[in-house]
Design an enzyme around this catalytic site. Sequence first.
Site, PDB file in Angstrom:
ATOM      1  N   ARG A  24      64.266  57.079  -6.011  1.00 23.56           N
ATOM      2  CA  ARG A  24      64.076  58.024  -7.193  1.00 23.56           C
ATOM      3  C   ARG A  24      62.736  58.238  -7.279  1.00 23.56           C
ATOM      4  NH1 ARG A  24      67.682  58.362 -11.727  1.00 23.56           N
ATOM      5  NH2 ARG A  24      69.994  57.918 -10.849  1.00 23.56           N
ATOM      6  N   ARG A  28      61.009  61.958 -13.078  1.00 27.18           N
ATOM      7  CA  ARG A  28      60.697  62.356 -14.515  1.00 27.18           C
ATOM      8  C   ARG A  28      59.267  61.862 -14.572  1.00 27.18           C
ATOM      9  NH1 ARG A  28      66.064  61.308 -17.401  1.00 27.18           N
ATOM     10  NH2 ARG A  28      66.030  59.859 -15.731  1.00 27.18           N
ATOM     11  N   ARG A  37      61.484  71.082 -13.097  1.00 26.14           N
ATOM     12  CA  ARG A  37      62.762  70.712 -13.634  1.00 26.14           C
ATOM     13  C   ARG A  37      63.070  71.638 -14.882  1.00 26.14           C
ATOM     14  NH1 ARG A  37      66.906  70.296 -15.702  1.00 26.14           N
ATOM     15  NH2 ARG A  37      68.003  68.150 -16.475  1.00 26.14           N
ATOM     16  N   ASP A  74      71.931  64.334  -5.704  1.00 28.51           N
ATOM     17  CA  ASP A  74      72.697  63.418  -6.561  1.00 28.51           C
ATOM     18  C   ASP A  74      73.659  62.838  -5.960  1.00 28.51           C
ATOM     19  OD1 ASP A  74      71.979  61.919  -9.244  1.00 28.51           O
ATOM     20  OD2 ASP A  74      74.086  62.204  -8.994  1.00 28.51           O
ATOM     21  N   TYR A 150      82.190  56.649 -11.503  1.00 28.20           N
ATOM     22  CA  TYR A 150      81.740  57.718 -12.263  1.00 28.20           C
ATOM     23  C   TYR A 150      82.911  58.597 -12.528  1.00 28.20           C
ATOM     24  CZ  TYR A 150      76.881  55.936 -12.303  1.00 28.20           C
ATOM     25  OH  TYR A 150      75.866  55.184 -12.414  1.00 28.20           O
TER      26      TYR A 150
HETATM   27  O1  CP3 Z   1      65.521  59.115  -4.971  1.00 24.80           O
HETATM   28  C1  CP3 Z   1      65.225  60.315  -5.201  1.00 24.80           C
HETATM   29  O2  CP3 Z   1      64.234  60.778  -5.415  1.00 24.80           O
HETATM   30  C2  CP3 Z   1      66.389  61.208  -4.825  1.00 24.80           C
HETATM   31  C3  CP3 Z   1      67.158  61.765  -5.819  1.00 24.80           C
HETATM   32  C4  CP3 Z   1      68.245  60.797  -6.288  1.00 24.80           C
HETATM   33  C5  CP3 Z   1      68.869  61.057  -7.520  1.00 24.80           C
HETATM   34  N1  CP3 Z   1      69.739  60.498  -7.939  1.00 24.80           N
HETATM   35  C6  CP3 Z   1      68.080  62.187  -8.608  1.00 24.80           C
HETATM   36  C7  CP3 Z   1      68.225  62.136 -10.140  1.00 24.80           C
HETATM   37  C8  CP3 Z   1      68.970  59.771  -5.873  1.00 24.80           C
HETATM   38  C9  CP3 Z   1      68.973  59.040  -4.484  1.00 24.80           C
HETATM   39  C10 CP3 Z   1      69.806  59.448  -6.973  1.00 24.80           C
HETATM   40  C11 CP3 Z   1      71.195  58.653  -6.778  1.00 24.80           C
HETATM   41  C12 CP3 Z   1      71.899  58.225  -7.799  1.00 24.80           C
HETATM   42  N2  CP3 Z   1      72.290  59.166  -8.905  1.00 24.80           N
HETATM   43  C13 CP3 Z   1      72.456  57.056  -8.101  1.00 24.80           C
HETATM   44  C14 CP3 Z   1      72.466  55.898  -7.104  1.00 24.80           C
HETATM   45  C15 CP3 Z   1      71.208  54.949  -7.396  1.00 24.80           C
HETATM   46  C16 CP3 Z   1      70.868  54.445  -8.796  1.00 24.80           C
HETATM   47  O3  CP3 Z   1      69.838  54.934  -9.357  1.00 24.80           O
HETATM   48  O4  CP3 Z   1      71.581  53.920  -8.973  1.00 24.80           O
HETATM   49  C17 CP3 Z   1      73.413  57.232  -9.203  1.00 24.80           C
HETATM   50  C18 CP3 Z   1      74.145  56.101  -9.856  1.00 24.80           C
HETATM   51  C19 CP3 Z   1      73.432  58.390  -9.716  1.00 24.80           C
HETATM   52  C20 CP3 Z   1      73.975  59.052 -10.862  1.00 24.80           C
HETATM   53  C21 CP3 Z   1      72.906  59.554 -11.715  1.00 24.80           C
HETATM   54  N3  CP3 Z   1      72.053  60.718 -11.611  1.00 24.80           N
HETATM   55  C22 CP3 Z   1      72.653  59.081 -13.103  1.00 24.80           C
HETATM   56  C23 CP3 Z   1      73.408  57.948 -13.501  1.00 24.80           C
HETATM   57  C24 CP3 Z   1      71.620  59.656 -13.816  1.00 24.80           C
HETATM   58  C25 CP3 Z   1      71.302  59.531 -15.066  1.00 24.80           C
HETATM   59  C26 CP3 Z   1      70.123  58.715 -15.244  1.00 24.80           C
HETATM   60  C27 CP3 Z   1      68.992  59.078 -15.438  1.00 24.80           C
HETATM   61  O5  CP3 Z   1      67.935  58.680 -14.472  1.00 24.80           O
HETATM   62  O6  CP3 Z   1      68.760  60.310 -15.767  1.00 24.80           O
HETATM   63  C28 CP3 Z   1      71.413  60.558 -12.960  1.00 24.80           C
HETATM   64  C29 CP3 Z   1      70.548  61.951 -13.048  1.00 24.80           C
HETATM   65  C30 CP3 Z   1      69.298  61.821 -12.196  1.00 24.80           C
HETATM   66  N4  CP3 Z   1      69.508  61.894 -10.583  1.00 24.80           N
HETATM   67  C31 CP3 Z   1      67.912  62.336 -12.245  1.00 24.80           C
HETATM   68  C32 CP3 Z   1      67.278  62.446 -10.856  1.00 24.80           C
HETATM   69  C33 CP3 Z   1      65.955  62.771 -10.812  1.00 24.80           C
HETATM   70  C34 CP3 Z   1      67.189  62.466 -13.591  1.00 24.80           C
HETATM   71  C35 CP3 Z   1      67.906  63.829 -14.208  1.00 24.80           C
HETATM   72  C36 CP3 Z   1      66.953  64.871 -14.699  1.00 24.80           C
HETATM   73  O7  CP3 Z   1      65.834  64.946 -13.938  1.00 24.80           O
HETATM   74  O8  CP3 Z   1      67.004  65.351 -15.697  1.00 24.80           O
END
Ligand code: CP3
Length: 343
Positions: A24, A28, A37, A74, A150
């Site tokens: 990640r 943010r 964003r 994602d 999910y």
């Molecule tokens: O690693 C990176 O920088 C690449 C991008 C990436 C994102 N999500 C961007 C993201 C990767 C590899 C993921 C994987 C992901 N997404 C997982 C597996 C890894 C983990 O963290 O457990 C899961 C379970 C998800 C599903 C997901 N997406 C959730 C549960 C959430 C909400 C939680 C949160 O952090 O807000 C997201 C949103 C998300 N995915 C964001 C980002 C940058 C934040 C949203 C935003 O910017 O508004």
Amino acid sequence: MQTKPILEVLARRPQPTPPVWFMRQAGRYLSEYRQVRERAGGFLDLCSNPELAAEVTLQPIRRFGFDAAIIFSDILVVPHALKRTVRFEVGEGPRLDPLADAAALNSLTESADDAVFAPVYETVRRVKAQLPDNVALLGFCGAPWTVATYMVAGQGTPDQAPARILAYREPEAFARMIEILVETSTRYLVGQLKAGADAVQIFDTWAGVLPPAQFERWCIEPTRKLIENVRREIPDAKIIGFPRGAGASLPTFVERSGVSAVSIDWTAEPSLIRDKVQNRVAVQGNLDPLVLLAGGRALDEAVDNILENFGSGPLIFNLGHGILPQTPITHVEQTLKRLRAAR
Ligand code: CP3
């Protein structure tokens, strides 16, 4: 001689300073991410906009000089391609239309919409063209089990109980969904590799909630199939597994799944990892995201500890899970300085 240190480690050749990236890493905690964003619209709009997605993928590389870029997207792009409704509410995380029973599982389409994946492949090509030669480009997908949790619950929950209950009650219908996810994820990973990704990571965030027999059935076996399928098309595909929370089952996971490397969380037992995991494949990890957030002496000690535990074998330095949005930039800088000064 390869010029990308991460590919060296994936080939099990330890590097004097372990290469580093953070799960990640585009997100943010970076002001430059928050700016993009804001003008992108919804989160999924950002994922499907190759120009902006490439930009945010590159931001942490420019700022920190990480050894890998991970494509900005994602894991829930896959259910979106399977025509499930996926939304991201600000501050609340993902929301999908839940799948409540066997009838709902059996009505899932088998044919993914490739138009959802096309912009991600375009992002891969754009990033690849702009990346320094020594920086690896990683693609990814969610593991079938984690994506399924999910899709069933419609959101993240503390223990993904809805999917676990449905898997016990309706194993056949659940297995059908998992098969669809294996097939769709195969195409998605192959597409990313063909577009130019150097390696891919399979995120199984919820692997650790399963008892051993279910771990075998819903985590290891689908991951094994997915990897076998990908390598049928790309025989030397480099694949990193991340079965978060797998603990004592990590050696079995590595042995059966066929991963080239395994990403471990901060609870992993060092001697088990050294003796039964790192002797077979490269290890990635495993800084606690909370010690990165806390900083100070505890952070320096945690970095030293990882180097002591795993630094003499093939190691990619990383977090044990994604970086938290409140993490100070200075703590990331402190970590990299300590790591790079160590040898
Ligand atoms: O690693 C990176 O920088 C690449 C991008 C990436 C994102 N999500 C961007 C993201 C990767 C590899 C993921 C994987 C992901 N997404 C997982 C597996 C890894 C983990 O963290 O457990 C899961 C379970 C998800 C599903 C997901 N997406 C959730 C549960 C959430 C909400 C939680 C949160 O952090 O807000 C997201 C949103 C998300 N995915 C964001 C980002 C940058 C934040 C949203 C935003 O910017 O508004």
